[in-house]
Design a protein around this motif. Structure first.
Motif, PDB file in Angstrom:
ATOM      1  N   HIS A 147       0.890  -1.221  -0.143  1.00 55.72           N
ATOM      2  CA  HIS A 147       0.174   0.069   0.053  1.00 55.72           C
ATOM      3  C   HIS A 147       0.832   1.138  -0.119  1.00 55.72           C
ATOM      4  O   HIS A 147       2.221   1.098   0.009  1.00 55.72           O
ATOM      5  CB  HIS A 147      -0.940   0.157   1.261  1.00 55.72           C
ATOM      6  N   SER A 148       0.271   2.432   0.010  1.00 60.02           N
ATOM      7  CA  SER A 148       1.059   3.679   0.169  1.00 60.02           C
ATOM      8  C   SER A 148       0.292   4.799   1.035  1.00 60.02           C
ATOM      9  O   SER A 148      -0.671   5.109   0.596  1.00 60.02           O
ATOM     10  CB  SER A 148       1.191   4.215  -1.305  1.00 60.02           C
ATOM     11  N   PHE A 149       1.267   5.231   1.748  1.00 59.72           N
ATOM     12  CA  PHE A 149       0.597   5.990   2.874  1.00 59.72           C
ATOM     13  C   PHE A 149       0.935   7.459   2.371  1.00 59.72           C
ATOM     14  O   PHE A 149       1.838   7.843   2.262  1.00 59.72           O
ATOM     15  CB  PHE A 149       1.350   5.747   4.106  1.00 59.72           C
ATOM     16  N   TRP A 150      -0.265   8.329   2.127  1.00 60.08           N
ATOM     17  CA  TRP A 150      -0.060   9.474   1.729  1.00 60.08           C
ATOM     18  C   TRP A 150      -1.209  10.424   2.443  1.00 60.08           C
ATOM     19  O   TRP A 150      -2.474  10.320   2.304  1.00 60.08           O
ATOM     20  CB  TRP A 150      -0.105   9.609   0.404  1.00 60.08           C
ATOM     21  N   PRO A 152      -1.446  14.244   1.472  1.00 58.04           N
ATOM     22  CA  PRO A 152      -1.000  15.394   0.576  1.00 58.04           C
ATOM     23  C   PRO A 152      -0.379  16.630   1.238  1.00 58.04           C
ATOM     24  O   PRO A 152       0.666  17.210   0.703  1.00 58.04           O
ATOM     25  CB  PRO A 152      -1.931  15.390  -0.772  1.00 58.04           C
ATOM     26  N   LYS A 157       4.465  10.571   0.012  1.00 58.96           N
ATOM     27  CA  LYS A 157       3.785   9.490   0.334  1.00 58.96           C
ATOM     28  C   LYS A 157       5.024   8.286   0.505  1.00 58.96           C
ATOM     29  O   LYS A 157       6.152   8.774  -0.093  1.00 58.96           O
ATOM     30  CB  LYS A 157       2.858   9.092  -1.008  1.00 58.96           C
ATOM     31  N   ASP A 159       5.573   3.823   0.693  1.00 58.48           N
ATOM     32  CA  ASP A 159       5.161   2.860   0.476  1.00 58.48           C
ATOM     33  C   ASP A 159       5.014   2.001   1.898  1.00 58.48           C
ATOM     34  O   ASP A 159       5.953   2.007   2.757  1.00 58.48           O
ATOM     35  CB  ASP A 159       5.736   1.861  -0.455  1.00 58.48           C
ATOM     36  N   GLY A 180      -6.441  11.460   4.185  1.00 60.28           N
ATOM     37  CA  GLY A 180      -5.029  10.890   3.532  1.00 60.28           C
ATOM     38  C   GLY A 180      -5.807   9.598   2.686  1.00 60.28           C
ATOM     39  O   GLY A 180      -6.951   9.336   2.655  1.00 60.28           O
ATOM     40  N   SER A 182      -4.620   5.843   0.567  1.00 62.89           N
ATOM     41  CA  SER A 182      -3.589   4.895  -0.308  1.00 62.89           C
ATOM     42  C   SER A 182      -3.382   4.875  -1.692  1.00 62.89           C
ATOM     43  O   SER A 182      -4.286   5.057  -2.406  1.00 62.89           O
ATOM     44  CB  SER A 182      -4.049   3.457   0.142  1.00 62.89           C
ATOM     45  N   ALA A 183      -1.997   5.497  -2.133  1.00 63.39           N
ATOM     46  CA  ALA A 183      -1.763   5.822  -3.424  1.00 63.39           C
ATOM     47  C   ALA A 183      -1.040   4.791  -4.225  1.00 63.39           C
ATOM     48  O   ALA A 183      -0.448   5.197  -5.134  1.00 63.39           O
ATOM     49  CB  ALA A 183      -0.913   7.100  -3.376  1.00 63.39           C
ATOM     50  N   GLU A 184      -1.440   3.499  -3.764  1.00 63.56           N
ATOM     51  CA  GLU A 184      -0.809   2.547  -4.461  1.00 63.56           C
ATOM     52  C   GLU A 184      -1.928   1.208  -4.868  1.00 63.56           C
ATOM     53  O   GLU A 184      -2.746   1.060  -4.107  1.00 63.56           O
ATOM     54  CB  GLU A 184       0.153   1.642  -3.673  1.00 63.56           C
ATOM     55  N   THR A 194      -9.279   4.923   2.280  1.00 66.87           N
ATOM     56  CA  THR A 194      -8.856   6.443   2.706  1.00 66.87           C
ATOM     57  C   THR A 194      -8.842   6.521   4.309  1.00 66.87           C
ATOM     58  O   THR A 194      -9.423   5.464   4.885  1.00 66.87           O
ATOM     59  CB  THR A 194      -9.828   7.564   2.140  1.00 66.87           C
TER      60      THR A 194
END
Length: 213
Positions: A147-150, A152, A157, A159, A180, A182-184, A194
């Motif tokens: 996953h990717s924690f972001w 903005p 971000k 991973d 926030g 998950s950007a993956e 989210t």
């Protein structure tokens, strides 16, 4: 209308913390450098249509514009941008400090959970609580896939990798709520992974650590 996407809860150019501000500044600097190089390329493209003088002047023009500015100028701009990017990257690295708060973030296909060592390992789901005006190190990992924690408006971000912990430094300038995500890509429905970051003032943060809702 073009700039409408620059505002909002997920805007990277509307920073609300020092790390996000550094990233936004880097973005603007890179945009300015790319614009300069693009402008030069457009000038060089237009030169063949503006030819004047004899062969001697033509050779001089080629030497000045193509060899001099066409090579030297872009290389100088790119080198400066690379150096600046390395400096910003160094500033974003987490550093130990007495005022740093630590939180563990665990991603999964069911959503994000957060654990607070300073609050007797209290756990929350889909809401990350942080103190405003203080740096916080998020230890990011995952139970299943990447996953990717972001967030903005607070930081870049990072991973979440199975079996590994990555540390991300975030900080909010003022109390408030920040989105926030998950950007993956992690499978069907990943767009719903989210979460919300709630930044508390000193009194509210103390109450949270004490176990109050």
């Amino acid at each position: 209308m073009t700039l409408a996407g620059c505002e909002g809860a997920l805007s990277v150019v509307d920073p609300a913390g020092p790390a996000a501000r550094e990233i936004a500044t880097l973005w603007w600097v890179l945009l300015a450098g790319a614009t300069l190089i693009f402008a030069l390329v457009m000038v060089l493209t237009a030169l063949p249509f503006l030819r004047r003088g004899g062969p001697g002047s033509e050779r001089h023009r080629i030497r000045t514009w193509v060899i001099g500015l066409g090579l030297a100028f872009p290389m100088a701009v790119l080198a400066a941008l690379l150096a600046y990017g390395l400096v910003i990257g160094e500033r974003l690295l987490p550093r130990a400090g007495d005022e740093v708060v630590e939180v563990a973030a665990t991603g999964s296909r069911d959503g994000w959970t957060f654990t607070y060592p300073d609050a007797a390992d209290r756990t929350t789901s889909a809401v990350l609580h942080i103190p405003a005006g203080r740096p916080l190190d998020v230890a990011i990992t995952t139970k299943d896939v990447i996953h990717s924690f972001w967030v903005p408006r607070l930081a870049g971000k990072l991973d979440a990798i199975p079996g590994h912990v990555n540390i991300l430094r975030i900080e909010a300038d003022a109390p408030g709520t920040y989105r926030g995500l998950s950007a993956e890509f992690s499978g069907p429905g990943y767009g719903d992974l989210t979460f919300t970051v709630t930044a508390h003032d000193a009194a509210a943060w103390t109450a949270f650590l004490a176990g109050e809702p």
